[in-house]
Design an enzyme around this catalytic site. Sequence first.
Site, short mmCIF file in Angstrom:
data_model
loop_
_atom_site.label_atom_id
_atom_site.label_comp_id
_atom_site.label_asym_id
_atom_site.label_seq_id
_atom_site.Cartn_x
_atom_site.Cartn_y
_atom_site.Cartn_z
N ASP A 22 0.67 -1.37 -0.06
CA ASP A 22 -0.04 0.02 0.06
C ASP A 22 0.94 1.20 0.04
O ASP A 22 1.61 1.35 0.93
CB ASP A 22 -0.85 -0.01 1.37
CG ASP A 22 -1.77 1.41 1.46
OD1 ASP A 22 -1.96 1.65 2.56
OD2 ASP A 22 -1.76 2.05 0.29
N ASP A 26 -4.07 3.67 2.79
CA ASP A 26 -5.41 3.66 2.96
C ASP A 26 -5.72 2.15 3.53
O ASP A 26 -6.81 1.74 3.48
CB ASP A 26 -6.18 4.03 1.58
CG ASP A 26 -6.16 2.91 0.55
OD1 ASP A 26 -6.58 3.06 -0.65
OD2 ASP A 26 -4.89 2.20 0.74
N ASP A 30 -1.78 -1.34 -3.56
CA ASP A 30 -2.09 -0.51 -4.88
C ASP A 30 -1.24 -0.76 -5.91
O ASP A 30 -0.07 -1.03 -5.66
CB ASP A 30 -2.36 1.12 -4.72
CG ASP A 30 -1.28 1.51 -3.79
OD1 ASP A 30 -1.68 2.13 -2.74
OD2 ASP A 30 -0.23 1.36 -4.10
N ASP A 99 -5.69 -10.72 -15.06
CA ASP A 99 -6.81 -11.46 -14.78
C ASP A 99 -8.00 -11.41 -15.53
O ASP A 99 -8.46 -10.18 -15.62
CB ASP A 99 -7.08 -11.49 -13.08
CG ASP A 99 -7.44 -12.83 -12.52
OD1 ASP A 99 -7.21 -12.94 -11.56
OD2 ASP A 99 -8.33 -13.25 -13.22
N ASP A 199 -10.40 -16.39 -15.71
CA ASP A 199 -11.16 -17.00 -14.42
C ASP A 199 -12.41 -18.00 -14.74
O ASP A 199 -13.10 -17.47 -15.51
CB ASP A 199 -11.75 -15.69 -13.82
CG ASP A 199 -12.42 -15.88 -12.39
OD1 ASP A 199 -11.43 -16.16 -11.32
OD2 ASP A 199 -13.48 -15.64 -12.14
N GLU A 258 -7.97 -20.95 -15.88
CA GLU A 258 -8.62 -21.50 -14.51
C GLU A 258 -9.69 -22.26 -14.74
O GLU A 258 -10.76 -21.83 -15.24
CB GLU A 258 -8.74 -20.30 -13.45
CG GLU A 258 -9.20 -20.96 -12.15
CD GLU A 258 -10.08 -20.31 -11.29
OE1 GLU A 258 -10.99 -19.63 -11.75
OE2 GLU A 258 -10.16 -20.57 -9.97
N HIS A 330 -4.75 -17.25 -4.31
CA HIS A 330 -5.62 -16.28 -3.55
C HIS A 330 -6.87 -17.05 -3.22
O HIS A 330 -7.75 -16.58 -2.16
CB HIS A 330 -6.00 -15.02 -4.18
CG HIS A 330 -6.73 -15.40 -5.41
ND1 HIS A 330 -6.38 -15.98 -6.63
CD2 HIS A 330 -8.24 -15.08 -5.75
CE1 HIS A 330 -7.30 -15.92 -7.49
NE2 HIS A 330 -8.38 -15.44 -6.93
N ASP A 331 -7.09 -18.30 -3.57
CA ASP A 331 -8.35 -18.96 -2.96
C ASP A 331 -8.03 -19.98 -2.31
O ASP A 331 -9.01 -21.05 -1.69
CB ASP A 331 -9.00 -19.74 -4.31
CG ASP A 331 -9.72 -18.54 -5.22
OD1 ASP A 331 -9.63 -18.87 -6.55
OD2 ASP A 331 -10.18 -17.69 -4.88
O1 TEU Z 1 -12.39 -19.06 -8.28
C1 TEU Z 1 -12.96 -20.11 -8.83
C2 TEU Z 1 -13.34 -21.09 -8.04
O2 TEU Z 1 -13.54 -22.30 -8.46
C3 TEU Z 1 -13.52 -20.73 -6.62
O3 TEU Z 1 -14.82 -20.64 -6.30
C4 TEU Z 1 -12.40 -21.94 -5.79
O4 TEU Z 1 -13.06 -23.00 -6.63
C5 TEU Z 1 -12.92 -21.75 -4.37
O5 TEU Z 1 -12.64 -20.35 -3.96
C6 TEU Z 1 -12.01 -22.49 -3.66
O6 TEU Z 1 -12.56 -23.50 -3.12
C7 TEU Z 1 -12.14 -17.95 -9.15
C8 TEU Z 1 -11.33 -16.87 -8.49
O7 TEU Z 1 -10.05 -17.31 -8.35
C9 TEU Z 1 -12.11 -16.40 -7.22
O8 TEU Z 1 -11.27 -15.76 -6.43
C10 TEU Z 1 -13.40 -16.16 -7.49
O9 TEU Z 1 -14.25 -15.70 -6.33
C11 TEU Z 1 -14.21 -16.77 -8.49
O10 TEU Z 1 -13.55 -17.36 -9.38
C12 TEU Z 1 -15.31 -16.14 -8.87
O11 TEU Z 1 -14.86 -15.07 -9.80
#
Ligand code: TEU
Length: 565
Positions: A22, A26, A30, A99, A199, A258, A330-331
């Site tokens: 950042d 804030d 960024d 992305d 995505d 993805e 990130h998921d």
């Molecule tokens: O994630 C797709 C997805 O399958 C997610 O639901 C993932 O399986 C789950 O979070 C893990 O269990 C993509 C993006 O990476 C995610 O950040 C978004 O929330 C999602 O699509 C919708 O755009």
Amino acid sequence: QEGDAWWKSAVVYQIYPRSFADSDGDGIGDLAGITQRLDHLADLGVDVIWLSPVYPSPQDDNGYDISDYQDIDPVFGDLAAFDRLVAAVHERGMKLVMDLVVNHTSDEHPWFQESRDPRSPRRDWYWWRPPRDGSEPNNWGSFFSGPAWTHDPASDAYYLHLFSPKQPDLNWEHPQLRQAVYAMMRWWLDRGVDGFRMDVVNFISKDPALPDGAVTGDGPLGDGSPHFVCGPRIHDHLQEMHREVFARYPGRLLTVGEMPGVTVEQARLFTDPARAEVDMVFQFEHVGLDHGRHKFDLRPLRLTDLKASLGRWQTELADTGWNSLYWNNHDQPRAVSRFGDDSPRHRVRSATALATVLHLHRGTPYIYQGEELGMANAPFHTIDDFRDIETLNHYAQSLRAGEKPEDVLPGLRAMGRDNARTPMQWDASPHGGFTTGTPWLPVNPDHSEVNAAAARANPASVYHHYRRLIALRHGEPAVVHGDFTMLLPDDERVYAFIRRYGGTVLLVVANLSSERSAVPLPDGWQDAELVLGNVPAGEATDAADPAPPGHAVLGPWEARIHRRT
Ligand code: TEU
């Protein structure tokens, strides 16, 4: 092999902009913050940066709900700041991949707002259906809990959203919609972007009949996935996208789709260069092995299952196509907490062992921000500590179904996406040097020890091990081009495999357990060259126990790469 695609020897680093750096206090990362920190990545040796969404968005799903595809959300900066970032990335010989979220838009996107009027030419850019018996048009559930449909009184119709009600699905059957997406993609590529991470791109083709899915759990919602995962026209759409977009920038781009739910057979089709679709895919088999009924229903992970899964993807994509390689993003929760041992005693060693195993596979490795520091899951106590829509919705739904908070929270703590979204830990100062303000999500308290400044100063750190692995990939052709043979498939502690290319053979052995393990070595490897290990010299671990003949004794989380030529 000469002429092989450049991305076969590349390493990609994923930045989650909200949590990376950042620059204006804030509390939210960024673009300028990223630009200021690029040397961290250049010194690591990564070739490509994948930037999670920075487009204008209501931030309902942290930017995966886009309301304007051709601008930058003011919270991250503006197009001028973006152009400065692209220039700075290119100056360092790196590439930038964006992305691309085109399975759905935000409900605040002008396209959707226009589409709410049945007479609009954009009506069919989304999936609108009349009520069925006064309620949803089919029984599909959303990935974020609840039905995958929301009623809009303006036209007394429902619209489809596989994710949140603020993420309406685009209708890819519509040719003008597709052309609008392709024009937008070319606009970014003409601005200097070097490709896309796409995505849930294997969800974009739906069975137009939108049939009910099998009822799951205690109903009434159904599993629609057979009707949209790798749907009927997915290859047509990706081949058209390749013709209209990627083919116009030959030799420059990296494209990764993805694809939750993709099988290796389908991945052979998606990544076969002769089919001109995408370069590689993110598959989800290995990150589903510890899921029970759902991702928050924890199931112990068996190393033999992990080896069988990753090994199958190595075998099936050996002669055609290409793998992406990842432990987290990130998921997903932090790799060292999920697949390693994030205790103070084993965190560094297990993080470097996991990195060694992944980066020596055949495919393009992806590093998620902080993984190169051995960042771990953060402490989440009550539901109020979480921010992620997926987590919050699951918790609310579970309580409505009668579950108790103390029974739901453990799964959220272990698997919640917020684990990956705590701010990048740059130094031991307050908030880890991420912000001079109040971070949108608290920094992991372990940042006093786990941070980039400490890592760069310590030759035995996770950071320097990743740097050495990347240098090995760039210097040893067998890492990129070698074949793959899994060893010890039935061993629950040791991950071992062979890579062969020309006259070079690499042997990787890793003890992925917290106990000393004797590893049977194939003949002739006892005195082979040690190319890279994760135990600093002088800490030899098998000195105490002379190894049985034909074996090596590896300490807890010890990993070694041997080479014979
Ligand atoms: O994630 C797709 C997805 O399958 C997610 O639901 C993932 O399986 C789950 O979070 C893990 O269990 C993509 C993006 O990476 C995610 O950040 C978004 O929330 C999602 O699509 C919708 O755009």
